[in-house]
Structure formats: C-alpha cells, structure tokens
Design a protein around this motif. Structure first.
Motif, PDB file in Angstrom:
ATOM      1  N   LYS A  23      -9.713  29.260  -0.084  1.00 41.90           N
ATOM      2  CA  LYS A  23     -10.761  29.853   0.755  1.00 41.90           C
ATOM      3  C   LYS A  23     -12.003  28.962   0.769  1.00 41.90           C
ATOM      4  O   LYS A  23     -12.579  28.685   1.826  1.00 41.90           O
ATOM      5  CB  LYS A  23     -11.118  31.252   0.257  1.00 41.90           C
ATOM      6  N   ARG A  48      -5.397  29.972   6.663  1.00 42.93           N
ATOM      7  CA  ARG A  48      -5.826  31.371   6.730  1.00 42.93           C
ATOM      8  C   ARG A  48      -4.625  32.311   6.582  1.00 42.93           C
ATOM      9  O   ARG A  48      -4.729  33.360   5.936  1.00 42.93           O
ATOM     10  CB  ARG A  48      -6.585  31.628   8.039  1.00 42.93           C
ATOM     11  N   HIS A  49      -3.476  31.945   7.159  1.00 44.42           N
ATOM     12  CA  HIS A  49      -2.271  32.772   7.017  1.00 44.42           C
ATOM     13  C   HIS A  49      -1.802  32.758   5.555  1.00 44.42           C
ATOM     14  O   HIS A  49      -1.387  33.796   5.017  1.00 44.42           O
ATOM     15  CB  HIS A  49      -1.170  32.267   7.950  1.00 44.42           C
ATOM     16  N   LEU A  51      -3.646  32.545   2.949  1.00 44.40           N
ATOM     17  CA  LEU A  51      -4.520  33.477   2.218  1.00 44.40           C
ATOM     18  C   LEU A  51      -4.066  34.921   2.419  1.00 44.40           C
ATOM     19  O   LEU A  51      -4.052  35.715   1.463  1.00 44.40           O
ATOM     20  CB  LEU A  51      -5.971  33.319   2.652  1.00 44.40           C
ATOM     21  N   ARG A  52      -3.689  35.272   3.639  1.00 40.49           N
ATOM     22  CA  ARG A  52      -3.208  36.646   3.889  1.00 40.49           C
ATOM     23  C   ARG A  52      -1.915  36.911   3.122  1.00 40.49           C
ATOM     24  O   ARG A  52      -1.726  37.988   2.552  1.00 40.49           O
ATOM     25  CB  ARG A  52      -3.002  36.877   5.391  1.00 40.49           C
ATOM     26  N   ILE A  53      -1.022  35.921   3.069  1.00 43.10           N
ATOM     27  CA  ILE A  53       0.235  36.072   2.331  1.00 43.10           C
ATOM     28  C   ILE A  53      -0.050  36.233   0.840  1.00 43.10           C
ATOM     29  O   ILE A  53       0.516  37.105   0.180  1.00 43.10           O
ATOM     30  CB  ILE A  53       1.161  34.861   2.582  1.00 43.10           C
ATOM     31  N   ASP A  55      -2.431  37.478  -0.565  1.00 45.51           N
ATOM     32  CA  ASP A  55      -3.087  38.757  -0.829  1.00 45.51           C
ATOM     33  C   ASP A  55      -2.090  39.916  -0.846  1.00 45.51           C
ATOM     34  O   ASP A  55      -2.470  41.053  -1.091  1.00 45.51           O
ATOM     35  CB  ASP A  55      -4.173  38.998   0.228  1.00 45.51           C
ATOM     36  N   LYS A  56      -0.827  39.624  -0.569  1.00 47.45           N
ATOM     37  CA  LYS A  56       0.207  40.671  -0.499  1.00 47.45           C
ATOM     38  C   LYS A  56       1.136  40.601  -1.706  1.00 47.45           C
ATOM     39  O   LYS A  56       1.267  39.558  -2.343  1.00 47.45           O
ATOM     40  CB  LYS A  56       1.074  40.481   0.756  1.00 47.45           C
ATOM     41  N   ASP A  65       5.669  36.489   7.787  1.00 49.99           N
ATOM     42  CA  ASP A  65       5.176  35.852   6.554  1.00 49.99           C
ATOM     43  C   ASP A  65       6.238  34.925   5.973  1.00 49.99           C
ATOM     44  O   ASP A  65       5.953  33.780   5.612  1.00 49.99           O
ATOM     45  CB  ASP A  65       4.787  36.897   5.507  1.00 49.99           C
TER      46      ASP A  65
END
Length: 107
Positions: A23, A48-49, A51-53, A55-56, A65
């Motif tokens: 980030k 950015r994708h 980071l979303r992954i 976070d899961k 994903d």
C-alpha cells in the motif's frame, strides 16, 4: 491453468510484500512511473487488486481473485527470470514494475 492449491502455494512464495508495504509503495511516484499508456497502469491496478485479495480469507476468494492470483504468479515468474538490469537494480523500472505486482526482487 494451475489448480487453486498450486496457485495458492506459488502466490504465498512470490507475493513477498506485506499489505502495508505494498500500500505504501503504490502511493509513491516511483510506483506510478512504470507501465505504459495514459492513466493508471495495469501493474498499478494489479497492486490494488492484490491488496483486496490479501484482505480476504482463502475461503472467501472469488474466481476472479483466483484468476488474478494466477496472472500475478505468471507475471512475477516471467519478469524475475529476466534478471533485471546489471547495475542499480534497486532503482530500476524492472524492480518498480515487479513491486507493483507485489514482489520485491531485492528481498
């Protein structure tokens, strides 16, 4: 295409930047300086994708994903195989691009 277990294992090995480090990196001018075209580069979007992954939970990952994770693994493998520039790898577009994809080759 690799199965989810293989993708997960390779992802864990190759995406070596923590979410906090990625980030912070994505907010730098260096991160935004690599990639072709106008607007946000594909690599920056990928970061950015990622980071979303990250976070899961594994069980909550979507097929999109998993597909992106496989794309990231392939990108990192191809670009690390190139070896980067002979001098000043630390400040190279090669390293900056890999870092947008979650991999710091100097780690």
């Amino acid at each position: 295409m690799a199965d989810h277990d293989e993708t997960w294992s390779e992802w864990q090995d190759l995406v070596n930047m923590t979410p906090a480090a990625l980030k912070k990196w994505l907010d730098t001018d260096e991160s935004k300086s690599v990639g072709a075209g106008e607007g946000e580069s594909v690599g920056h979007q990928s970061g950015r994708h990622i980071l979303r992954i990250k976070d899961k939970k594994k069980a909550d990952l979507t097929e999109d994903d998993w597909s992106h994770m496989a794309k990231v693994v392939g990108y990192i493998k191809r670009h690390t195989a190139q070896g980067g520039p002979k001098s000043d790898k630390e400040h190279s577009a090669w390293r900056y691009s890999l870092m947008n994809w979650g991999h710091d080759p100097l780690k």
